[in-house]
Structures are given as structure tokens and as C-alpha cells.
Design a protein around this motif. Structure first.
Motif, PDB file in Angstrom:
ATOM      1  N   ARG A 151       0.823  -1.211   0.000  1.00  0.00           N
ATOM      2  CA  ARG A 151       0.000   0.000   0.000  1.00  0.00           C
ATOM      3  C   ARG A 151       0.859   1.263   0.000  1.00  0.00           C
ATOM      4  NH1 ARG A 151      -3.303  -3.339   3.511  1.00  0.00           N
ATOM      5  NH2 ARG A 151      -2.141  -2.602   5.330  1.00  0.00           N
ATOM      6  N   ALA A 152       1.949   1.252   0.766  1.00  0.00           N
ATOM      7  CA  ALA A 152       2.812   2.438   0.838  1.00  0.00           C
ATOM      8  C   ALA A 152       3.439   2.749  -0.511  1.00  0.00           C
ATOM      9  CB  ALA A 152       3.900   2.222   1.896  1.00  0.00           C
ATOM     10  N   VAL A 153       3.887   1.719  -1.228  1.00  0.00           N
ATOM     11  CA  VAL A 153       4.510   1.935  -2.534  1.00  0.00           C
ATOM     12  C   VAL A 153       3.491   2.462  -3.535  1.00  0.00           C
ATOM     13  CG1 VAL A 153       5.550   0.762  -4.506  1.00  0.00           C
ATOM     14  CG2 VAL A 153       6.380   0.300  -2.201  1.00  0.00           C
ATOM     15  N   ASP A 209       2.272   5.619  -7.374  1.00  0.00           N
ATOM     16  CA  ASP A 209       1.261   5.524  -8.435  1.00  0.00           C
ATOM     17  C   ASP A 209      -0.112   5.336  -7.801  1.00  0.00           C
ATOM     18  OD1 ASP A 209      -0.150   5.122 -10.756  1.00  0.00           O
ATOM     19  OD2 ASP A 209       0.938   3.332 -11.387  1.00  0.00           O
ATOM     20  N   GLY A 210      -0.717   6.422  -7.330  1.00  0.00           N
ATOM     21  CA  GLY A 210      -1.973   6.334  -6.602  1.00  0.00           C
ATOM     22  C   GLY A 210      -3.122   5.766  -7.394  1.00  0.00           C
ATOM     23  N   LEU A 235       8.352  12.844   4.611  1.00  0.00           N
ATOM     24  CA  LEU A 235       7.784  12.194   3.439  1.00  0.00           C
ATOM     25  C   LEU A 235       7.114  10.873   3.819  1.00  0.00           C
ATOM     26  CD1 LEU A 235       7.507  12.517   0.382  1.00  0.00           C
ATOM     27  CD2 LEU A 235       9.669  11.303   0.114  1.00  0.00           C
ATOM     28  N   ALA A 236       7.764  10.110   4.686  1.00  0.00           N
ATOM     29  CA  ALA A 236       7.174   8.856   5.139  1.00  0.00           C
ATOM     30  C   ALA A 236       5.872   9.106   5.901  1.00  0.00           C
ATOM     31  CB  ALA A 236       8.170   8.103   6.017  1.00  0.00           C
ATOM     32  N   ALA A 258      -0.140   8.896   5.996  1.00  0.00           N
ATOM     33  CA  ALA A 258      -1.432   9.587   6.007  1.00  0.00           C
ATOM     34  C   ALA A 258      -2.219   9.265   4.740  1.00  0.00           C
ATOM     35  CB  ALA A 258      -1.220  11.092   6.142  1.00  0.00           C
ATOM     36  N   ARG A 259      -1.533   9.196   3.619  1.00  0.00           N
ATOM     37  CA  ARG A 259      -2.215   8.853   2.367  1.00  0.00           C
ATOM     38  C   ARG A 259      -2.776   7.443   2.403  1.00  0.00           C
ATOM     39  NH1 ARG A 259       1.737  10.987  -2.532  1.00  0.00           N
ATOM     40  NH2 ARG A 259       1.536  13.243  -2.160  1.00  0.00           N
ATOM     41  N   VAL A 260      -2.009   6.519   2.965  1.00  0.00           N
ATOM     42  CA  VAL A 260      -2.486   5.139   3.085  1.00  0.00           C
ATOM     43  C   VAL A 260      -3.749   5.096   3.924  1.00  0.00           C
ATOM     44  CG1 VAL A 260      -1.978   2.873   4.071  1.00  0.00           C
ATOM     45  CG2 VAL A 260      -0.252   4.042   2.708  1.00  0.00           C
ATOM     46  N   ALA A 261      -3.762   5.846   5.016  1.00  0.00           N
ATOM     47  CA  ALA A 261      -4.929   5.854   5.899  1.00  0.00           C
ATOM     48  C   ALA A 261      -6.158   6.429   5.199  1.00  0.00           C
ATOM     49  CB  ALA A 261      -4.614   6.651   7.167  1.00  0.00           C
ATOM     50  N   ARG A 262      -5.940   7.390   4.300  1.00  0.00           N
ATOM     51  CA  ARG A 262      -7.066   8.039   3.623  1.00  0.00           C
ATOM     52  C   ARG A 262      -7.450   7.335   2.321  1.00  0.00           C
ATOM     53  NH1 ARG A 262      -3.903  12.766   4.409  1.00  0.00           N
ATOM     54  NH2 ARG A 262      -3.595  12.803   2.145  1.00  0.00           N
ATOM     55  N   ALA A 263      -6.586   6.488   1.819  1.00  0.00           N
ATOM     56  CA  ALA A 263      -6.816   5.882   0.497  1.00  0.00           C
ATOM     57  C   ALA A 263      -8.058   5.003   0.514  1.00  0.00           C
ATOM     58  CB  ALA A 263      -5.596   5.069   0.084  1.00  0.00           C
TER      59      ALA A 263
END
Length: 250
Positions: free
Chosen positions: A86-88, A93-94, A227-228, A233-238
Motif C-alpha cells: 500500500r505504501a509503494v 502511483d496512486g 515524506l514517510a 497519512a495517504r495510506v490511511a485516507r486511500a
């Protein structure tokens, strides 16, 4: 005495001789064109076979040929921590699960953000990076990008999303001294396998990309930590759809 017949015959022989010489002159050019076409088409022929096995990147091949260190332990996607997967995806590449190998939205945004084409940021998808790493060369150039785009579309067509991500995670450079793939990167950075990374460790490892020579998850500076944190945060919101293509059988 004027004899038009002989002059006409001589002219015809000269023209015929010139015609016969053309294939000899053009043969080297035809050979070069044929060789170029073979090189251009070869990746398209090879790609379906990458549904199996353990592919290596062109950088890995060149390093081995040069006698330089290459450390890579191939890890199937089913044994890679979901935290890292998920992090990658959110880092690199969202829209990985929704595009067809080329993210036209990202390309358009990159063009709009640049003052001119020479300043345009990458905008490469994971699939494009797989195409580059498997078949092309590092560095930025219009020629490489022109070859990369259709090849990425073909890779996305013939390989599953799971397989594309698995290949990427195992051929990306993940260290400054010949470490390739997430397993070698995780062992170097944290002394543990990529199958058991925490969310923080996964985000730090993803933040090393695309330049592990300047970013070190083993000794992260403030910039890398920020950055990490952004990736966590993006993973949590994805939304679930962001990684939906990774579910199912390998």
C-alpha cells in the motif's frame, strides 16, 4: 555513321547495371533497419513470458557484467507485507489499479505544472517504471519516454496488476550499494524481512524511491521522515479501490 540502336542498347545496359547495384548499396541500411525493428519488437515478444520466473532489470545485468555488487532476494507478492504494498502504491502511483499502464491525468498535471517540457516532472506509473527497468535505460530522455509509453500499455495488457507490482518490488533499486528488490532493501534498512514490516518501516522504505542513493531509510533525516509521514497519512485516507486490484489469487 549514326547508329541509334547501339547507343540505346548501351543506355539500357547502364540503367540495368545501376538497378542491379542498388540492392548492394541498400543492403547495409536494410540490415540496420531490420536490427532496429527486432530490438524494438523484442520486449513485446518477451513480456508475456514474464508472467512467470524472476525477471532482472537492465541495471542489474549491467552491474553484473561490470563485476559490481548485486544483491537481490526475489520475494513473491504474497510474502510482501501489505503495509509495503500500500505504501509503494500511494507513493509511486496512486491510480495504479485504475489506469491501463499510463496515467493520462498525471501526465497532464505534470505538463501543466512545468514551465516548459524540459522541466516537466516524471509522472511515471509503476508500469512505466517496470518497462524502463526491464527493457530500457535509466535517465531522462524524450526517446526513452516515447519507447516506454506503448510498452507500458502492452505490459498492462498482458500481465496482471499483481504480477506488475511484484516485478516492480523485486527489480527496483533499494539501496546505495547494489541492493535490488524490497527484501534486500528491508534487510539493509531494518535487518528484517519485507514480509514483516510495520507501517512506519514500510513508509520509510517507500520514501527511498526513486533515489535510494540520496535517501536512506536506515538513517532517515527529517525530510525523509516527513515524506514517510505523508505516505502513512495517504495510506490511511486511500479508498479500498486504490488497492482492490491486488486482491485475489496470485
Amino acid at each position: 555513321m549514326y547508329r541509334p540502336g547501339k547507343r540505346s542498347s548501351a543506355r539500357k545496359m547502364t540503367v540495368a547495371y545501376d538497378i542491379l547495384r542498388l540492392p548492394r548499396v541498400a543492403w547495409p541500411l536494410r540490415a540496420v533497419i531490420f536490427a532496429v525493428l527486432v530490438l524494438l519488437l523484442l520486449p513485446y515478444v518477451i513480456t508475456p513470458f514474464y508472467a512467470f520466473g524472476q525477471p532482472v532489470s537492465t541495471v542489474m545485468i549491467w552491474r553484473r557484467m561490470a563485476g559490481e555488487r548485486v544483491e537481490r532476494v526475489y520475494l513473491p507478492l504474497s510474502r510482501v507485507s501489505p503495509n509495503l504494498q500500500r505504501a509503494v502504491i500511494v507513493a509511486e502511483d496512486g491510480r495504479f489499479c485504475s489506469h491501463n499502464g499510463v496515467d493520462l491525468v498525471e501526465i497532464q498535471d505534470a505538463i501543466e505544472d512545468a514551465d516548459d517540457l524540459s522541466e516537466m516532472r516524471g509522472g511515471s506509473t509503476i508500469t512505466q517504471q517496470v518497462a524502463k527497468n526491464l527493457f530500457l535505460w535509466p535517465g531522462r530522455s524524450y526517446l526513452r519516454k516515447a519507447l516506454e509509453l506503448p510498452l507500458a500499455l502492452w505490459i498492462d495488457l498482458v500481465l496482471s496488476k499483481r504480477r506488475i507490482l511484484e516485478i516492480y518490488l523485486n527489480i527496483a533499486e533499494w539501496g546505495p550499494n547494489g541492493e535490488f528488490g524490497v527484501e534486500a532493501g528491508a534487510r539493509r534498512a531494518f535487518g528484517r524481512s519485507a514480509r514483516s514490516l510495520s507501517q512506519t518501516q514500510a513508509a520509510l522504505l517507500a520514501a527511498e524511491l526513486p533515489n535510494p542513493h540520496d535517501r536512506d531509510a536506515r538513517r532517515p533525516g527529517p525530510g525523509l521522515r516527513r515524506l514517510a509521514g505523508l505516505y502513512r497519512a495517504r495510506v490511511a485516507r486511500a479508498p479500498a479501490a486504490a488497492t482492490a486490484c491486488l486482491s485475489g489469487a496470485p
